[in-house]
Design an enzyme around this catalytic site. Structure first.
Site, short mmCIF file in Angstrom:
data_model
loop_
_atom_site.label_atom_id
_atom_site.label_comp_id
_atom_site.label_asym_id
_atom_site.label_seq_id
_atom_site.Cartn_x
_atom_site.Cartn_y
_atom_site.Cartn_z
N ASN A 198 6.38 8.46 19.41
CA ASN A 198 6.03 7.38 20.53
C ASN A 198 7.54 7.09 21.39
OD1 ASN A 198 5.58 4.67 20.91
ND2 ASN A 198 5.56 4.45 18.50
N HIS A 240 -4.03 -2.04 9.05
CA HIS A 240 -2.53 -3.67 8.84
C HIS A 240 -3.14 -5.51 8.89
CE1 HIS A 240 1.09 -0.90 11.03
NE2 HIS A 240 -0.17 -0.11 9.87
N ARG A 260 -2.44 -3.32 4.88
CA ARG A 260 -0.78 -4.03 4.66
C ARG A 260 -0.34 -5.30 5.34
NH1 ARG A 260 3.22 -0.45 8.48
NH2 ARG A 260 2.66 -2.73 10.07
N TYR A 278 9.45 -6.75 13.34
CA TYR A 278 8.81 -5.24 13.50
C TYR A 278 7.38 -5.63 13.13
CZ TYR A 278 7.67 -0.67 14.66
OH TYR A 278 6.89 0.79 15.13
N ASP A 293 5.19 -2.62 4.38
CA ASP A 293 5.92 -1.80 5.01
C ASP A 293 7.67 -1.87 5.49
OD1 ASP A 293 7.20 0.09 6.44
OD2 ASP A 293 5.91 0.32 8.00
N HIS A 324 9.68 -0.43 6.73
CA HIS A 324 10.63 -0.13 7.40
C HIS A 324 12.79 0.64 7.59
CE1 HIS A 324 7.34 0.43 10.62
NE2 HIS A 324 7.46 -0.21 10.48
N GLU A 345 6.45 0.57 1.35
CA GLU A 345 6.75 1.84 1.80
C GLU A 345 8.03 1.76 2.20
OE1 GLU A 345 3.46 2.20 4.50
OE2 GLU A 345 4.40 3.73 6.36
N GLU A 375 7.20 9.04 6.90
CA GLU A 375 6.54 8.96 8.18
C GLU A 375 7.36 9.38 9.06
OE1 GLU A 375 5.65 4.61 8.32
OE2 GLU A 375 6.44 4.63 10.27
N ARG A 409 4.23 10.39 3.38
CA ARG A 409 3.74 9.88 4.15
C ARG A 409 3.12 10.69 5.53
NH1 ARG A 409 1.31 5.92 6.10
NH2 ARG A 409 2.59 5.11 7.24
N HIS A 447 0.50 8.79 7.72
CA HIS A 447 1.16 8.30 8.77
C HIS A 447 -0.65 7.82 10.01
CE1 HIS A 447 3.94 6.57 12.48
NE2 HIS A 447 3.44 5.43 11.29
N ASP A 488 -0.32 4.99 17.45
CA ASP A 488 1.26 5.53 18.55
C ASP A 488 0.47 7.00 18.20
OD1 ASP A 488 2.74 4.05 16.89
OD2 ASP A 488 3.09 6.27 16.57
N GLU A 503 -3.85 5.89 6.69
CA GLU A 503 -3.67 4.61 7.09
C GLU A 503 -4.01 5.13 8.63
OE1 GLU A 503 0.37 4.71 8.75
OE2 GLU A 503 0.24 2.10 9.31
N TRP A 559 15.78 1.33 11.18
CA TRP A 559 14.36 0.71 10.94
C TRP A 559 13.54 1.67 10.30
CZ3 TRP A 559 10.83 0.42 14.31
CH2 TRP A 559 10.80 1.01 15.45
C1 CS2 Z 1 4.73 2.37 10.67
C2 CS2 Z 1 4.76 2.16 12.75
O1 CS2 Z 1 2.49 2.09 10.82
C3 CS2 Z 1 3.29 2.56 9.97
O2 CS2 Z 1 3.71 2.34 9.26
O3 CS2 Z 1 5.93 2.42 9.88
O4 CS2 Z 1 4.39 1.06 12.87
C4 CS2 Z 1 5.73 3.24 13.21
O5 CS2 Z 1 6.97 2.21 12.89
C5 CS2 Z 1 5.47 3.61 14.27
O6 CS2 Z 1 4.41 4.27 14.51
C6 CS2 Z 1 6.22 4.38 14.75
O7 CS2 Z 1 5.83 4.63 15.94
MG MG Z 2 5.01 2.43 8.09
#
Ligand code: CS2
Ligand code: MG
Length: 405
Positions: A39, A124, A149, A161, A213, A215, A239, A265, A286, A315, A319, A342, A405
């Site tokens: 991404n 999510h 989530r 975010y 999450d 981040h 997370e 991730e 992850r 993950h 994306d 996920e 982040w």
């Molecule tokens: C996130 C994602 O899915 C997750 O747990 O942390 O939104 C992540 O930030 C993005 O995939 C980044 O490309």
């Molecule tokens: Mg995440």
């Protein structure tokens, strides 16, 4: 019989968001697909594949997956890192796809067969305020999800975010221009998030699995405080409480809480998470299959994790493409210490390009029984959606300092 690689092509397509896809064709006409999407850095992986890996792959034996992995990893001299490992991961996925197709079996059969009937998944839910978040969770539950989530807005902040005002889903990367800038206030978040998550648990009852999450935004002290305040919420996991590379500092968080922790991730290799696994500082690892060198390498991470009773939970955001998601499901079905997958879901346009055979039912995913990975790409459709630059946002503290982040 030797099955030689005849051509290697890279497709970049953007049905609602950018995806990089690798196509490997063998001399006997078998096509294998790999996901190579990173991404916001898509073209770097595309160039790595096109300029550096493709010429070295043509004429090699497509059946020698492990040897090809080692050839690309050890042979480069320059190791690890997201671009390198996503490129190797894409090749690895395409070769597993080819082997499955050549033998007429789904990839999970090549990994030892199903170790479970179906793969638990989470999605999510997002809402700027509590009513919006509860509504989003309810909609996810109605769709059949058993694990969700939960992310919400923070009073005083304009943007957070992973949370879109008034929407059930969001896209992490914004198109055009440079990265969007968001302002972050850790104190406000730490005051607000526990209240929201307690209220969510009270509303949804005990059964729904809840995840959250962070981040990577907290220090170990802040992360410990947050986790302790969430003990009663009965989270499935918390997370990315801290920057993921600060492995040994996670001990400070771990010692304070029994809330299960998930990290990884942004990791790309077994060496990125070796300490987290061997000291059991996490409960879930992850790493996304493609970002950690593909099926071949992720299996090794999961084998190490198994020794320490850590589970895989890859993950699976919007994306990474359905090719990666499908690979993850084959691994998930065939791996005993697999916890959850996920599944953020995709914009409807994505299915015009990626024809996937995985299915969702009652909170579980199954990769299907098509030979290979079970995802085919419609190249004509892909060509209708040209690449368009997009970036993940960045976050700054109230005083303007760049934030993790
Ligand atoms: C996130 C994602 O899915 C997750 O747990 O942390 O939104 C992540 O930030 C993005 O995939 C980044 O490309
Ligand atoms: Mg995440």
């Amino acid at each position: 019989m030797t099955r030689l690689i005849a051509s290697v092509d890279v497709l970049i397509t953007s049905p609602s968001r950018n995806f990089v896809t690798l196509k490997i064709t063998t001399e006997d006409g078998i096509v294998g697909w790999g996901d190579a999407t990173l991404n916001g850095r898509e073209l770097a992986v595309a160039a790595y594949l096109r300029d550096h890996l493709a010429p070295a792959l043509i004429g090699r034996d497509a059946d020698r997956i492990e040897d090809t992995w080692q050839f690309l990893y050890r042979g480069a001299y320059w190791r690890r890192g997201p671009v390198t490992m996503a490129a190797i991961g894409a090749v690895d996925l395409a070769l597993w796809d080819i082997k499955g197709k050549a033998l007429g079996v789904p990839v999970y059969q090549l990994l030892g067969g199903a170790a479970r009937d179906k793969v638990l998944t989470y999605t999510h839910a997002t809402g700027w305020d509590l009513p919006e978040l509860l509504d989003s969770i309810e909609r996810r539950r109605e769709q059949g999800f058993r694990a969700v989530r939960a992310q919400s807005g923070v009073p005083g902040l304009d943007k957070v975010y992973g949370v879109t005002k008034g929407a059930a889903s969001y896209e992490p990367a914004g198109r055009g221009g440079g990265p969007a800038e968001e302002v972050w206030d850790t104190s406000a978040y730490l005051r607000h998030a526990p209240k929201v998550l307690h209220a969510v648990r009270e509303h949804v009852g005990p059964e729904l699995k809840l995840l959250h999450d962070v981040h990577h935004r907290l220090t170990p002290t802040e992360a410990g405080r947050l986790a302790r305040s969430l003990e009663d919420v009965d989270l499935f996991w918390l997370e990315d409480v801290m920057p993921a590379e600060n492995q040994k500092l996670l001990r400070a968080v771990r010692d304070q809480t029994t809330v299960p922790l998930a990290i990884g991730e942004v990791f790309n290799t077994i060496w990125d998470c070796e300490q987290l696994l061997s000291e059991r500082l996490i409960d879930y690892i992850r790493t996304a299959v493609v970002h950690a060198g593909g099926i071949s390498h992720v299996r090794k991470i999961l084998a190490l994790a198994e020794v320490y009773q850590v589970k895989g939970a890859p993950h699976g955001p919007s994306d990474v493409s359905p090719v990666n998601l499908s690979a993850s499901l084959h691994v998930g079905l065939a791996t005993t210490n697999f916890g959850i997958q996920e599944y953020m879901g995709y914009d409807p346009l994505v299915s015009e390009v990626f024809r996937s055979s995985f299915t969702f039912e009652d909170g579980y995913l199954h990769p299907g029984d098509e030979p290979g990975l079970g995802v085919e790409i419609d190249e004509e459709a892909a060509a209708r959606f040209p690449y368009s630059p997009a970036f993940l946002p960045i976050a700054r503290d109230l005083d303007g300092t760049m934030k993790d982040w």
